[in-house]
Design an enzyme around this catalytic site. Structure first.
Site, short mmCIF file in Angstrom:
data_model
loop_
_atom_site.label_atom_id
_atom_site.label_comp_id
_atom_site.label_asym_id
_atom_site.label_seq_id
_atom_site.Cartn_x
_atom_site.Cartn_y
_atom_site.Cartn_z
N ASP A 1 37.45 41.43 25.42
CA ASP A 1 37.31 42.87 25.16
C ASP A 1 37.21 43.07 23.65
OD1 ASP A 1 37.88 45.85 25.14
OD2 ASP A 1 38.29 45.43 27.25
N TYR B 1 22.93 56.50 33.02
CA TYR B 1 23.99 55.67 33.59
C TYR B 1 23.52 55.11 34.94
CZ TYR B 1 28.67 54.19 35.04
OH TYR B 1 29.76 53.46 35.46
N LYS C 1 23.01 51.07 35.97
CA LYS C 1 23.75 50.54 37.11
C LYS C 1 22.81 50.13 38.24
CE LYS C 1 27.80 50.75 35.29
NZ LYS C 1 28.54 49.50 34.96
#
Length: 267
Positions: free
Chosen positions: A53, A167, A171
């Site tokens: 991360d 988005y 996706k």
């Protein structure tokens, strides 16, 4: 699979704590939300987990809880993905599986609100992170005789999302990768699947919480998604896109086949 039982989210089936004993797993976006829940769940099932991360503080906290390692990684950078895999091989001896989960909200549309920097950031994390991560992982997985990759997509990858088309676009791309790479990687004993949650507990839904509450839309606990990922990595499917929705048992989405070509006579 079990049909709708109630308005509550149906927990996914758990496996025993030795299901992944001796396996090494990478979880990107592992400092919070779905990544955090999945990292801890894979560790509970016996895997040694490397948490990746940009949030070093949160990532180290999860890695400590999981008894694993943390490595800072910007998934939109191909070199950073390679460095993550190399780190995992050096410290853990290899890689057996990965959840490519890092993602961000888009934050803009394609009309007057279009913002190139936000667009690049979203595509870099949500799509490039999966492509670059997979590219970096494949040699390591082949070296272990095979393995599993799960990419975090979204219900937005299975349906139209007029309120956030960009988005939905990235996706949908992840869903397309999963469906296509599943059979393509099968000869190498590498399985590739996607998990497609609806509104699940994570930072990405923070701007939507008031709207979800007003519309009485339940938020899926991160643990339910993590349990679904565990089912995927301990199963044998490939090229599957598992939906996760409140009140339903998670399972692979059943896509319709596209119409085939017809000859002039209609055959």
């Amino acid at each position: 699979m079990t049909a709708v039982r109630s308005a509550a989210t149906v927990p996914a089936e758990r496996t025993d704590g030795a299901a992944l004993k001796g396996k090494v797993a990478i979880v990107t976006g592992g400092a919070s939300g779905l990544g955090r829940a999945t990292a801890l769940t894979l560790a509970e099932a016996g895997a040694h987990v490397v948490v990746a991360d940009l949030d070093a503080r949160g990532g180290r906290e999860v890695a400590d809880l999981a008894g694993g390692h943390f490595h800072a990684c910007d998934v939109s950078d191909p070199d950073a993905n390679r460095a993550l895999v190399e780190f995992t091989q050096e410290h853990c001896g290899g890689v057996d599986m990965a959840l490519l989960n890092a993602g961000v909200a888009t934050g803009c549309g394609v009309d007057e609100d279009f913002d190139l920097a936000r667009y690049r950031r979203a595509m870099g994390a949500n799509l490039d992170g999966v492509v670059f991560g997979t590219h970096a992982l494949l040699p390591a997985l082949r070296a272990r005789g095979g393995g599993v990759i799960v990419a975090t997509a979204s219900l937005a990858g299975l349906a139209a999302v007029p309120l956030d088309p960009l988005y939905a676009a990235n996706k949908h791309a992840v869903v397309g990768l999963a469906r296509s790479l599943g059979p393509a990687l099968a000869p190498h004993n590498v399985r590739f699947n996607a998990v497609c949650p609806g509104f699940a507990e994570s930072r990405i839904i923070d701007p939507l919480r008031d709207m979800l509450a007003e519309q009485r839309l339940p938020i899926i606990p991160a643990q339910v998604v993590a349990d679904t990922v565990l089912r995927i990595v301990t199963g044998d499917g490939t090229g599957e896109c598992w939906f996760v929705q409140p009140g339903r048992d998670p399972e692979p989405f059943r896509f319709r086949s596209v119409p085939g070509p017809r000859e002039p006579a209609g055959a």
